[in-house]
Design an enzyme around this catalytic site. Structure first.
Site, mmCIF file in Angstrom:
data_model
loop_
_atom_site.group_PDB
_atom_site.id
_atom_site.type_symbol
_atom_site.label_atom_id
_atom_site.label_comp_id
_atom_site.label_asym_id
_atom_site.label_seq_id
_atom_site.Cartn_x
_atom_site.Cartn_y
_atom_site.Cartn_z
ATOM 1 N N ASP A 336 -27.911 6.137 -17.463
ATOM 2 C CA ASP A 336 -28.776 7.287 -17.274
ATOM 3 C C ASP A 336 -30.106 6.827 -16.676
ATOM 4 O O ASP A 336 -30.601 5.744 -16.994
ATOM 5 C CB ASP A 336 -29.002 7.963 -18.626
ATOM 6 C CG ASP A 336 -29.819 9.218 -18.529
ATOM 7 O OD1 ASP A 336 -29.452 10.105 -17.737
ATOM 8 O OD2 ASP A 336 -30.833 9.325 -19.249
ATOM 9 N N GLU A 365 -27.294 6.151 -12.334
ATOM 10 C CA GLU A 365 -27.796 7.437 -11.866
ATOM 11 C C GLU A 365 -28.978 7.188 -10.942
ATOM 12 O O GLU A 365 -30.094 6.937 -11.390
ATOM 13 C CB GLU A 365 -28.236 8.330 -13.033
ATOM 14 C CG GLU A 365 -28.732 9.687 -12.560
ATOM 15 C CD GLU A 365 -29.513 10.456 -13.606
ATOM 16 O OE1 GLU A 365 -29.869 11.615 -13.325
ATOM 17 O OE2 GLU A 365 -29.793 9.913 -14.691
#
Length: 630
Positions: A336, A365
């Site tokens: 993330d 990400e």
């Protein structure tokens, strides 16, 4: 004589795109044979100037790429002035126009199984509930701890999107009861799509339905199940040839966690309770204990100091988070907000997971171009070969949405795709997670109704967007065209749960609705199945070169070509049928010269199309055509 250079034309540059460290690079410039031409290089160690020699047809120079991974620049100087080319049109100026060159570690490889995968992303609470009573019991335990939780009565209800329960602000505390055993029950359906990898949004104990505010990295959230349920899911998935990738949220934790323990709900001594806490060094306090650094100023998400030794060991160590869950059955991690993690921390994560399982995959990400992105410490090293295997490829998603919505023409779209092909190392490009939607974007079918940027609308305004049947039908055709592009282009197709079923929804939380079991759009679902099968069986897609070009203003062509097969995808973003005429001269850009296109092609219906000097085909409105020659 006309001056010409294009960095993606094999006539001008060899090899195509990114190069390995120390590799030879040959550059050629067309022009007047009587000129004085120099090549100016800008590697990390400092500028260099090389003479370019006339070889009877063009100016040529060869140099060795730097010995360390980097992003270097280069330009040409002709008779004392700098040369640049925009859209093939030569220009000269007193200021240099730099071309970029990605240099990566020659030892860089990405897992073969992942390069050949089809991925299915699941937001666990919204996929399938296996046991309603177990869910209700877990919710009661949740409330007994003093935390708010709202349980939806019906599976098909709309997620909460406004303040509720007397709260002043919206909170993601409504649940539908999707769980790990529910995913396990639906594995046959997932496998029927051609999926070979499931990427799960966070599954660890947390106090929100999205679970990006981790409370305990070592425990599955009880609402989802148990650690043993996760192991059982991995084993059942493996039996069907499916691997599991987990979501790692390592830039911050939840404030209501056993590490921070802001509310004193845990037996541990949290960082917010005492400076003697073993977790205190993890966090950055301004005024203890009230003010601390938070993720995007959300007080519920205290940032961590990733390179603090105790935290680093906790995540990356032999018995740390990464290896523990790989041993439990996971096959990799998605990071993330990878662009908010230090490069050194990402490198440590890579070393850790590869030590546990050399075949484990590491996805980041990153929304921007991974080769050219800069941060506070300088250029990010995502593509160097010692960090990520691949990104979530928003560099595919965003241009595709703009093209299919008619906001970009085919020329701009082809250029955007070719630019990424040029910038990314091949091992990295082949592992890019190509997606049309995710938990952070509008549902692709909604996005392709031509909506404005959802970030400019309130949630109430977003919910009021109610496309009529004609708009949804057109958007559905556009969705299928997007999946065709996803299947044909380099990278790994990624389906956000329910997109194949025709789900709609604006941005978070409206994009996180429940899977419409029994109400699927079978037309889209069947198309996705065929396209994923094509991706799996086509030798040209698996092993071939890639050529992308615009065929008129609203039609783009992708050619994948291997020794065994040529595959042509024509995608038409216009509201009217397109007559596409294809000839080789359109494809001057590519990893190598385009091979012969002559021969007999078959479309998906078995109809034949002949190609001699040119190929002509009609592509329906908002649709696509796949032609294969073996």
């Amino acid at each position: 004589m006309n001056w010409y250079y294009h960095s993606r034309n094999p006539h001008c540059k060899q090899p195509f795109g990114a190069v390995q460290t120390n590799a030879p690079v040959s550059l050629c410039l067309d022009g007047d044979s009587s000129a004085s031409v120099e090549l100016l290089l800008y590697p990390p160690e400092g500028p260099k100037t090389l003479p370019m020699h006339w070889d009877g047809r063009q100016y040529r120079a060869t140099f060795s790429a730097p010995s360390v991974p980097c992003r270097m620049g280069y330009t040409f100087r002709v008779n004392g002035r700098y040369f640049g080319a925009e859209s093939g049109e030569a220009q000269f100026s007193d200021a240099p126009k730099l071309y970029g060159l990605t240099v990566y570690d020659g030892a860089f490889t990405t897992p073969e199984w992942f390069r050949n995968a089809v991925v299915y992303q699941i937001f666990p609470d919204r996929f399938f509930c296996s046991d309603r009573q177990r869910f209700m019991n877990a919710a009661a335990d949740y409330r007994a701890g003093g935390r708010p939780i709202f349980v939806h009565d019906g599976w098909n209800e709309t997620p909460y999107y406004t303040p509720h329960g007397g709260a002043k602000d919206y909170a993601p505390d409504d649940y539908f009861g999707g769980d790990l055993n529910g995913i396990r029950e639906k594995l046959p359906y997932i496998a029927s799509l051609g999926v070979t990898c499931i990427y799960l949004n966070p599954i660890f104990a947390a106090h929100s339905n999205h679970r990006y505010n981790t409370a305990d990295y070592m425990t599955v959230d009880p609402i989802l199940g148990t650690n043993d349920d996760f192991k059982a899911l991995c084993e059942a998935a493996k039996a069907l040839g499916i691997r599991i990738v987990l979501d790692g949220v390592f830039s911050h934790t939840g404030d209501d966690s056993l590490y921070f323990n802001r509310y004193g709900r845990y037996d541990t001594l949290g960082a917010c309770q005492s400076k003697d806490s073993p977790y205190y060094p993890w966090y950055r306090f301004y005024e203890y204990p009230k003010r601390y650094e938070c993720w995007w100023n959300f007080e519920t998400l205290p940032n961590v100091e990733e390179n603090e030794p105790h935290y680093t060991e906790f995540i990356q160590g032999e018995n740390g988070v990464l290896r523990t869950w790989l041993r439990a059955g996971a096959s990799g991690w998605r990071l993330d907000v990878a662009d908010e993690l230090p490069d050194s921390f990402i490198r440590g994560i890579r070393r850790s997971i590869k030590a546990q399982d050399p075949d484990a995959v590491l996805i980041g990400e990153v929304w921007d171009n991974c080769a050219t992105k800069f941060g506070p410490e300088g250029r990010r090293g995502y593509v160097n070969g010692d960090e990520l295997d691949a990104p979530m490829n928003y560099q595919f998603r965003d241009p595709t949405v703009e093209f299919l919505n008619g906001r970009w023409d085919a020329y701009a779209y082809a250029d955007a795709l070719n630019r990424v092909l040029e910038d990314y190392p091949k091992p990295f490009m082949d592992a890019c997670l190509n997606l049309l939607g995710s938990h952070d974007t509008e549902r692709i079918r909604t996005a392709l109704t031509g909506i404005p940027d959802a970030r400019t609308l309130t949630r109430k305004q977003q919910l009021a967007h109610d496309p009529d049947a004609a708009m949804l039908l057109r958007a559905g055709r556009r969705v299928m065209t997007g999946f065709a592009l996803m299947a044909a282009l380099p990278g790994v197709p990624c389906i956000f749960y329910g997109d194949e079923a025709g789900m709609t929804g604006m941005s978070d939380p409206l994009n996180r609705g429940t899977f419409p079991w029994g109400r699927e759009d079978e037309t889209i679902a069947d198309c996705v199945k065929r396209l994923m099968a094509l991706h799996k069986t086509s030798d040209a897609i698996r092993n071939g070169s890639t050529h992308i070009a615009a065929i008129g203003k609203r039609t783009v062509c992708v050619i994948r070509q291997s020794a065994e097969e040529t595959l042509i995808l024509l995608a038409n973003a216009a509201d009217t049928p397109s007559r596409a005429i294809l000839y080789p001269a359109l494809f001057r850009e590519g990893a190598e010269d385009l091979g012969s296109l002559e021969g007999t092609y078959r479309d998906e219906s078995g109809n034949t199309v002949e190609c001699r000097s040119t190929l002509s085909a009609t592509v329906p409105a908002n649709s696509f055509c796949v032609l294969r020659k073996s």
